[in-house]
Design a protein around this motif. Sequence first.
Motif, mmCIF file in Angstrom:
data_model
loop_
_atom_site.group_PDB
_atom_site.id
_atom_site.type_symbol
_atom_site.label_atom_id
_atom_site.label_comp_id
_atom_site.label_asym_id
_atom_site.label_seq_id
_atom_site.Cartn_x
_atom_site.Cartn_y
_atom_site.Cartn_z
ATOM 1 N N ALA A 143 0.853 -1.195 0.000
ATOM 2 C CA ALA A 143 0.000 0.000 0.000
ATOM 3 C C ALA A 143 0.884 1.239 0.000
ATOM 4 C CB ALA A 143 -0.904 -0.013 1.223
ATOM 5 N N LYS A 168 -7.130 -9.289 -4.071
ATOM 6 C CA LYS A 168 -7.260 -8.184 -3.120
ATOM 7 C C LYS A 168 -7.256 -8.726 -1.696
ATOM 8 C CE LYS A 168 -10.502 -5.119 -4.044
ATOM 9 N NZ LYS A 168 -11.811 -4.726 -4.627
ATOM 10 N N ILE A 222 -4.914 -5.128 -0.390
ATOM 11 C CA ILE A 222 -4.841 -3.794 -0.996
ATOM 12 C C ILE A 222 -6.092 -3.486 -1.794
ATOM 13 C CG2 ILE A 222 -2.332 -3.561 -1.131
ATOM 14 C CD1 ILE A 222 -2.494 -4.654 -3.956
ATOM 15 N N THR A 223 -6.282 -2.202 -2.087
ATOM 16 C CA THR A 223 -7.465 -1.773 -2.820
ATOM 17 C C THR A 223 -7.258 -2.004 -4.315
ATOM 18 O OG1 THR A 223 -6.586 0.415 -3.145
ATOM 19 C CG2 THR A 223 -7.906 0.063 -1.148
ATOM 20 N N ARG A 224 -8.359 -1.848 -5.034
ATOM 21 C CA ARG A 224 -8.353 -2.020 -6.479
ATOM 22 C C ARG A 224 -7.339 -1.088 -7.160
ATOM 23 N NH1 ARG A 224 -11.853 -4.596 -9.731
ATOM 24 N NH2 ARG A 224 -11.720 -3.879 -11.893
ATOM 25 N N LYS A 225 -7.214 0.109 -6.580
ATOM 26 C CA LYS A 225 -6.303 1.117 -7.144
ATOM 27 C C LYS A 225 -4.894 0.549 -7.324
ATOM 28 C CE LYS A 225 -4.101 5.019 -5.266
ATOM 29 N NZ LYS A 225 -4.057 5.930 -4.145
#
Length: 648
Positions: A546, A615, A620-623
Motif C-alpha cells: 500500500a 485483493k 490492498i485496494t483495487r487502485k
Amino acid sequence: MVATASSANTATVNSGFKSVIVGTAGHIDHGKSALVEALTGTHPDRLEEEKRRGITIDLGFAFLEESGVRFGFVDVPGHERFVGNMLAGAAGIDVVLLVIAADESIKPQTREHFDICRLLGIQRGLVALTKTDLVDLETRELVRLELEDFFRGSFLENAPIVPVSVRSGEGLTELKQALVEQARQVTGKDSRRDFRLPVDRAFAVKGFGSVVTGTLINGHVSPEDEVELFPDGLKLRVRGVQSGGKSVARAEAGQRTAVNLAGIDHQSLERGMTLAAPSRFRATRRLDVKLRLLPNVRKLKNHALVHFHAGSFESLAEVALFGRSELSAGADCFAQLRLRHSVLVLPGDPFIVRHSSPLITVGGGTVLDPLPRRPRAREASRGEFLLSMERGDKPEILAQLTQRSLFGLPQSEISARTGWTDPEIQETIRGIVNAGRIRLIAAEPPILFASASFEELLKKISERVERFHKENPLQPGIPREELRANLARRLRPEIFRAALEELAAQKKLDVQGDLVKRAGSQISLLPDEAKAKDQIETAFASAGLAVPSVKEVLATVAVEARRSEKLLQLLLREKALHRVTPDLIFHRNALAELRTKLAAYKKANGERISVPAFKDLTGITRKYAIPLLEYLDRERVTRRQGDERVIL
Ligand SMILES: Nc1nc2c(ncn2[C@@H]2O[C@H](COP(=O)(O)OP(=O)(O)OP(=O)(O)O)[C@@H](O)[C@H]2O)c(=O)[nH]1
Ligand SMILES: [Mg+2]
C-alpha cells in the motif's frame, strides 16, 4: 619469329619481345603516314575520307617486329584541326617519331606536337628528316642545323636526326636501327600496376560484338577478367584480347590492345572512356594539378575555360588557380580543374590544356589529386599535400591524406586517391603505423586515423566523461550514445569504439554495458543525501504494497527536489525500488513477498486467482491491485485469462 633476343627490361617482355609504342608527330603532309607504311608495310589511314583527301584525320595503327622489339605504331594527323585526335594517340607513347619534311623544315604543328610531347613528359624520341629526295644536300644540312638549334635543351637534344625518303628508300634501314636503339632504352610501362586502358576506338565486329582498343598503359588484361568501365562504373567481362592483331592469353602494359567485351553495346562505348581493374578507382570531375603554361602564349586568367585532354579523354574545364589571379607564359602553379564531364585519371597522369579561340595548345601538367575535397578558404594543408604528391613521397602522402580525412580514411579509399597497388599500400601503411603517425582502426575495411587526431579524441572523451561526473554526481556514468553525440557528429562508430577500448585499456574509463564512467568511480553521496536516500527507501519498504505516492515521499526528505529526484533514480537503478506505473513505486522486498504469497496461494488453492481473491490475499485496494496484476503479467508471474489470472 620468336627471337632469342634478351631484353634489358622484363616488365614489358612478352614471349621474348619487348613491347614499345611509337607515336608519330609533325606537321601536315610531312610524310608521317607514308613513313609508317614504309617501315611496317601497313598504311595507317583507314577512313574513306582520309584516302580521298590524302590526309590523316584520325589515329591509325600498324605493327612491326624488329630485332626483338614488338613495335606498336600510332600514327597521328598533322592537320591543326585534328590536334584533339593527335592527343588521344600521343598519350601512352614511349618513343616519339617526330617527322619533319626536309623541303619545309619546322612548321606550326611541328612546334605544337613537339610542345605536346614535352608537356606529356615523353622521354625518348628521334627525328625523321623526310622527303630528302626533294632537296639538295646543302638544304638538308641547313635544315639539320635549324633542327639542332630547335631541340637544344629538350629531351630531343641528342636524339638522332635520320634523313629518309620513302621514294628512294634512303635511310629506312638506319631509321629502323635507330628505333630499335631507342626502344632498348625505354623503361617501359609497368605491368604490375592495376590494369588501365584508355579507350581510343570502339566498334562492333560481326560475330564478336563490342571491341575497344587503346594503348595499355598499366597492368595486364586477359580473357574472362572482370573490368570496370569508366566513367560509368559498369562492371563487364572480357571475352577476348588481341594484341598486335593476334588473339593473346594476356596483353601487357606497353602494348596496343583490343578488348572484346561481353554484355555491352558498342554504341555505349566511346573514345575517352577507360577500362580498368574493378573496384579500385573512381571517376572525377574535379582534380588538383600542377599546371604549366608554354612560353609565348597569352597569360591564363583565373576561372578561364580551357579544353582539357588526358589519355584519350577530352572535356571543357574551368581552371581555378591557387592563390593567384593569373598565370603568365612559361610559369607554373597548382590549380584545380573543374571538368564538364567525368574521367578516370590518377596522380601522375599528364594532361594538356588548349584554348578554343584560337585553337592552340597553351599548356599542360600532371594530375596530383584526382579526388580533392571542395577547397576551403585558406586551406594551407592542401598546398603541402600537393607538394608531397608532386614529390611522390609515399609515407608523407599517406600520412597527410589521413590527417586531412577528419573522420578517418578507409583503406579501400587509398587506391582511388593515389593509384597505388595493394602491395604499395600495405608497405606504406606499415611504415607509417610503425612510425606512430597513424593508427589502423580495426574495421572492414580497416580505417586509417591520424595518431594526433586519435590522441585528441581520447582527451575529448576523458574530459567529457569527467564533466559528466561533475555535473551528475548521482549518476553512475554517461550513456554511450549520449557521449558519442557529444563528440563530432560524423565520427565513425568504429573509431569511437576503438577510442573507448583504448581508454579502458589505459584504465582511464570503465565501460559497463551502455554506460561509460571514470575508472573506479563511485557515486559519493553527501551526508544529507545519504540520509535522504535511506528515508526514501524506508518509506517504500515500510509501506508494503500500500505504497504512498512518490511526491509524498520526496516531500518528506530534507534535500531539495532536484537532488531527491536523483536519489530516487539511484534507488531505481540499484533495483531497491521498482517502478510499476509512472506513479506507483514498490520496494523490492514488498514485491518479493508478493511472489511468495502467490506461490503459497497456488499450492493451497490451485493456479487460478480472481481479482477479489487477489485483493484479499494482499489486503490492498483495487487502485493498487490492477496495476500490480498487470505488472505481474508483464513479469510473467501471472497470465490473464478472462477475468481471472493464472499463476505461472
Ligand atoms: N617525294 C616524297 N614524297 C613523300 C615522301 N614521303 C611522303 N611523301 C608524300 O607526301 C604526301 C603526304 O604524305 P603523308 O604520309 O600522307 O603525310 P602525313 O604527314 O601523314 O600527313 P597528315 O597525316 O595529313 O598530317 C604524300 O603525297 C606522300 O606521298 C618522301 O619521302 N618523298
Ligand atoms: Mg598521315
